[in-house]
Write a protein that holds these residues in place. Structure first.
Motif, PDB file in Angstrom:
ATOM      1  N   SER A 119    -110.627  35.335 -31.978  1.00  0.00           N
ATOM      2  CA  SER A 119    -110.494  34.630 -30.700  1.00  0.00           C
ATOM      3  C   SER A 119    -110.035  33.198 -30.954  1.00  0.00           C
ATOM      4  CB  SER A 119    -111.830  34.613 -29.957  1.00  0.00           C
ATOM      5  OG  SER A 119    -112.175  35.923 -29.598  1.00  0.00           O
ATOM      6  N   THR A 120    -109.064  32.745 -30.178  1.00  0.00           N
ATOM      7  CA  THR A 120    -108.531  31.400 -30.374  1.00  0.00           C
ATOM      8  C   THR A 120    -108.528  30.657 -29.043  1.00  0.00           C
ATOM      9  OG1 THR A 120    -106.269  32.169 -30.046  1.00  0.00           O
ATOM     10  CG2 THR A 120    -107.075  32.082 -32.324  1.00  0.00           C
ATOM     11  N   SER A 121    -108.485  29.340 -29.141  1.00  0.00           N
ATOM     12  CA  SER A 121    -108.619  28.531 -27.939  1.00  0.00           C
ATOM     13  C   SER A 121    -107.945  27.184 -28.135  1.00  0.00           C
ATOM     14  CB  SER A 121    -110.118  28.338 -27.673  1.00  0.00           C
ATOM     15  OG  SER A 121    -110.313  27.553 -26.540  1.00  0.00           O
ATOM     16  N   CYS A 122    -107.455  26.633 -27.048  1.00  0.00           N
ATOM     17  CA  CYS A 122    -106.751  25.365 -27.151  1.00  0.00           C
ATOM     18  C   CYS A 122    -106.757  24.670 -25.792  1.00  0.00           C
ATOM     19  CB  CYS A 122    -105.313  25.657 -27.605  1.00  0.00           C
ATOM     20  SG  CYS A 122    -104.263  24.235 -27.602  1.00  0.00           S
ATOM     21  N   ALA A 123    -107.254  23.429 -25.773  1.00  0.00           N
ATOM     22  CA  ALA A 123    -107.168  22.613 -24.559  1.00  0.00           C
ATOM     23  C   ALA A 123    -105.924  21.741 -24.683  1.00  0.00           C
ATOM     24  CB  ALA A 123    -108.410  21.743 -24.418  1.00  0.00           C
ATOM     25  N   LEU A 124    -105.170  21.596 -23.607  1.00  0.00           N
ATOM     26  CA  LEU A 124    -103.930  20.822 -23.694  1.00  0.00           C
ATOM     27  C   LEU A 124    -103.560  20.238 -22.343  1.00  0.00           C
ATOM     28  CD1 LEU A 124    -100.798  23.068 -23.567  1.00  0.00           C
ATOM     29  CD2 LEU A 124    -103.050  24.106 -23.538  1.00  0.00           C
ATOM     30  N   THR A 125    -102.768  19.186 -22.401  1.00  0.00           N
ATOM     31  CA  THR A 125    -102.141  18.605 -21.214  1.00  0.00           C
ATOM     32  C   THR A 125    -100.701  18.297 -21.612  1.00  0.00           C
ATOM     33  OG1 THR A 125    -104.232  17.606 -20.509  1.00  0.00           O
ATOM     34  CG2 THR A 125    -102.223  16.713 -19.533  1.00  0.00           C
ATOM     35  N   LEU A 126     -99.750  18.753 -20.820  1.00  0.00           N
ATOM     36  CA  LEU A 126     -98.340  18.546 -21.160  1.00  0.00           C
ATOM     37  C   LEU A 126     -97.723  17.513 -20.218  1.00  0.00           C
ATOM     38  CD1 LEU A 126     -97.447  22.295 -21.800  1.00  0.00           C
ATOM     39  CD2 LEU A 126     -97.724  20.513 -23.534  1.00  0.00           C
ATOM     40  N   GLY A 127     -97.002  16.579 -20.806  1.00  0.00           N
ATOM     41  CA  GLY A 127     -96.436  15.477 -20.029  1.00  0.00           C
ATOM     42  C   GLY A 127     -95.004  15.723 -19.566  1.00  0.00           C
ATOM     43  N   ALA A 128     -94.384  14.641 -19.077  1.00  0.00           N
ATOM     44  CA  ALA A 128     -93.078  14.716 -18.408  1.00  0.00           C
ATOM     45  C   ALA A 128     -91.974  15.306 -19.291  1.00  0.00           C
ATOM     46  CB  ALA A 128     -92.669  13.323 -17.953  1.00  0.00           C
ATOM     47  N   GLY A 129     -92.117  15.199 -20.601  1.00  0.00           N
ATOM     48  CA  GLY A 129     -91.088  15.707 -21.508  1.00  0.00           C
ATOM     49  C   GLY A 129     -91.025  17.215 -21.593  1.00  0.00           C
ATOM     50  N   TYR A 130     -91.969  17.900 -20.967  1.00  0.00           N
ATOM     51  CA  TYR A 130     -92.002  19.373 -21.042  1.00  0.00           C
ATOM     52  C   TYR A 130     -91.644  20.000 -19.697  1.00  0.00           C
ATOM     53  CZ  TYR A 130     -94.283  18.356 -25.449  1.00  0.00           C
ATOM     54  OH  TYR A 130     -94.552  17.876 -26.704  1.00  0.00           O
ATOM     55  N   GLU A 131     -90.973  19.237 -18.844  1.00  0.00           N
ATOM     56  CA  GLU A 131     -90.684  19.699 -17.483  1.00  0.00           C
ATOM     57  C   GLU A 131     -89.621  20.790 -17.434  1.00  0.00           C
ATOM     58  OE1 GLU A 131     -89.315  16.606 -14.725  1.00  0.00           O
ATOM     59  OE2 GLU A 131     -90.626  17.530 -13.233  1.00  0.00           O
ATOM     60  N   GLY A 132     -89.866  21.750 -16.583  1.00  0.00           N
ATOM     61  CA  GLY A 132     -88.870  22.775 -16.251  1.00  0.00           C
ATOM     62  C   GLY A 132     -88.606  22.643 -14.772  1.00  0.00           C
ATOM     63  N   PRO A 133     -89.237  23.495 -13.931  1.00  0.00           N
ATOM     64  CA  PRO A 133     -89.130  23.280 -12.487  1.00  0.00           C
ATOM     65  C   PRO A 133     -89.770  21.931 -12.153  1.00  0.00           C
ATOM     66  CG  PRO A 133     -90.305  25.332 -12.996  1.00  0.00           C
ATOM     67  CD  PRO A 133     -90.090  24.636 -14.290  1.00  0.00           C
ATOM     68  N   PRO A 134     -89.286  21.218 -11.130  1.00  0.00           N
ATOM     69  CA  PRO A 134     -89.822  19.888 -10.838  1.00  0.00           C
ATOM     70  C   PRO A 134     -91.357  19.877 -10.747  1.00  0.00           C
ATOM     71  CG  PRO A 134     -87.934  20.362  -9.449  1.00  0.00           C
ATOM     72  CD  PRO A 134     -88.226  21.630 -10.209  1.00  0.00           C
ATOM     73  N   GLY A 135     -91.977  19.079 -11.638  1.00  0.00           N
ATOM     74  CA  GLY A 135     -93.439  18.938 -11.605  1.00  0.00           C
ATOM     75  C   GLY A 135     -94.187  19.981 -12.423  1.00  0.00           C
ATOM     76  N   TYR A 136     -93.451  20.924 -12.968  1.00  0.00           N
ATOM     77  CA  TYR A 136     -94.136  22.029 -13.666  1.00  0.00           C
ATOM     78  C   TYR A 136     -93.581  22.221 -15.080  1.00  0.00           C
ATOM     79  CZ  TYR A 136     -95.996  23.101  -9.075  1.00  0.00           C
ATOM     80  OH  TYR A 136     -96.635  23.007  -7.868  1.00  0.00           O
ATOM     81  N   VAL A 137     -94.375  22.888 -15.907  1.00  0.00           N
ATOM     82  CA  VAL A 137     -94.007  23.104 -17.306  1.00  0.00           C
ATOM     83  C   VAL A 137     -92.849  24.106 -17.407  1.00  0.00           C
ATOM     84  CG1 VAL A 137     -94.853  23.820 -19.577  1.00  0.00           C
ATOM     85  CG2 VAL A 137     -96.417  22.674 -17.985  1.00  0.00           C
ATOM     86  N   HIS A 138     -91.911  23.804 -18.289  1.00  0.00           N
ATOM     87  CA  HIS A 138     -90.770  24.691 -18.577  1.00  0.00           C
ATOM     88  C   HIS A 138     -91.300  26.054 -19.059  1.00  0.00           C
ATOM     89  CE1 HIS A 138     -87.163  26.212 -20.486  1.00  0.00           C
ATOM     90  NE2 HIS A 138     -86.476  25.213 -19.941  1.00  0.00           N
ATOM     91  N   GLY A 139     -90.681  27.118 -18.578  1.00  0.00           N
ATOM     92  CA  GLY A 139     -91.139  28.462 -18.938  1.00  0.00           C
ATOM     93  C   GLY A 139     -91.086  28.744 -20.433  1.00  0.00           C
ATOM     94  N   GLY A 140     -90.093  28.177 -21.109  1.00  0.00           N
ATOM     95  CA  GLY A 140     -89.987  28.377 -22.562  1.00  0.00           C
ATOM     96  C   GLY A 140     -91.119  27.691 -23.303  1.00  0.00           C
ATOM     97  N   ILE A 141     -91.569  26.569 -22.775  1.00  0.00           N
ATOM     98  CA  ILE A 141     -92.694  25.857 -23.382  1.00  0.00           C
ATOM     99  C   ILE A 141     -93.987  26.645 -23.148  1.00  0.00           C
ATOM    100  CG2 ILE A 141     -94.042  23.711 -23.383  1.00  0.00           C
ATOM    101  CD1 ILE A 141     -91.224  23.367 -24.559  1.00  0.00           C
ATOM    102  N   VAL A 142     -94.127  27.196 -21.946  1.00  0.00           N
ATOM    103  CA  VAL A 142     -95.298  28.037 -21.643  1.00  0.00           C
ATOM    104  C   VAL A 142     -95.367  29.181 -22.658  1.00  0.00           C
ATOM    105  CG1 VAL A 142     -96.219  29.700 -19.968  1.00  0.00           C
ATOM    106  CG2 VAL A 142     -95.393  27.465 -19.184  1.00  0.00           C
TER     107      VAL A 142
END
Ligand SMILES: CCCCCCCCCCCCCC(=O)SCCNC(=O)CCNC(=O)[C@H](O)C(C)(C)COP(=O)(O)OP(=O)(O)OC[C@H]1O[C@@H](n2cnc3c(N)ncnc32)[C@H](O)[C@@H]1OP(=O)(O)O
Length: 248
Positions: A119-142
């Motif tokens: 089992s693995t786990s990771c807490a994260l927050t992604l900033g403006a440099g990872y944007e795909g759709p406006p305001g949201y994370v790019h699908g490739g980054i997800v």
């Protein structure tokens, strides 16, 4: 034991003890602090580059300064990628990894924790440099986050494999600038193949994306690992949230 040349490409951030002794762990630890400090500063620069609203002359002046700094770093640099390195604690690290690499300013960097159940786990927050759709994370980054966190599942089982496939389902947009939590767990182990599943949840505990993946220990790596022991089907999801990134 690991053969340096054959494991050079392998991804194994801290999961394995290194067979290569560290000459001066204290000096190496100091170097690691400086390396992660530089990566953090450049990461902040990348974020500022995306978000700045300063005028064109300021942008040009900053670009000139950055070019000077780049030349300073390249005064002594290796030719290609980092591959695996032994850290000051004697663990094998992929410091250049695009998701977890301590020396890589492109990496968020993720800090993935896990246990021997896989089992693995990771807490994260992604900033403006990872944007795909406006305001949201790019699908490739997800998908890359899921690949890394699910890819850590087989590594924690002692079967570090490469991604054969990663099937990602996007349930709802993944927000930028808000806390996220990604988990991975074992679905089934079949010899050198590990089937894993995982998900990303937002701050409201809603699943934004989920994935099922197959990781395979490549033929060239098998002779360096213990034989696979069997089927771990039914292992429950779990694991602790990650701490703040550090140089260790
Ligand atoms: C402390 C913290 C720890 C953290 C650790 C961090 C870990 C790192 C996390 C990293 C995360 C990021 C990770 C990344 O970014 S990895 C980078 C992206 N992935 C790749 O580049 C992989 C490219 N592909 C290969 O190298 C090979 O094809 C692989 C390694 C996949 C197979 O290798 P190899 O060619 O030598 O093996 P084989 O042909 O004998 O096949 C073996 C078995 O596998 C089955 N098969 C193969 N392909 C598929 C398929 N597509 N669907 C279904 N099944 C498939 C095959 O049928 C056979 O089954 P069986 O006949 O035996 O039943």
């Amino acid at each position: 034991m690991f053969n340096r040349e054959r494991t050079r490409r392998h991804m194994t951030d801290g999961a394995f003890a290194s067979p290569f002794p560290v000459e001066d762990p204290v000096a190496l630890a100091a170097l690691e602090v400086a390396q992660s400090g530089l990566a953090a500063a450049v990461r902040a620069l990348a974020d500022a580059t995306v978000r700045t609203r300063v005028a064109a002359p300021d942008l040009a002046a900053v670009a000139e300064q950055v070019e000077t700094l780049t030349a300073r770093l390249l005064a002594e640099a290796q030719e290609g990628p980092l591959g695996l390195e032994t850290d000051s604690a004697g663990r094998l690290r992929d410091h250049g990894n695009a998701m977890v690499g301590m020396r890589n300013p492109i990496a968020p960097p993720l800090v993935v924790t896990g246990d021997e159940s896989g089992s693995t786990s990771c807490a994260l927050t992604l900033g403006a440099g990872y944007e795909g759709p406006p305001g949201y994370v790019h699908g490739g980054i997800v998908a890359a986050v899921l690949d890394q966190v699910l890819g850590s599942v087989p590594a924690h089982l002692g079967l570090p494999g490469m991604t054969a496939y990663l099937n990602t389902t996007y349930r709802r947009p993944t927000p930028l600038g808000a806390p996220l939590h990604c988990r991975g767990w074992v679905e089934r182990v079949d010899g050198w193949k590990v089937h894993a599943r995982g998900e990303i949840r937002d701050a409201q505990d809603l699943v934004t994306a989920e994935a099922e993946a197959l990781f395979v220990v490549p033929r060239w790596a098998r002779e360096h690992l213990d034989r696979p022991t069997g089927d771990a089907a039914g292992t429950a999801p779990g694991g602790e949230a990650a701490q703040e990134p550090s140089a260790s």
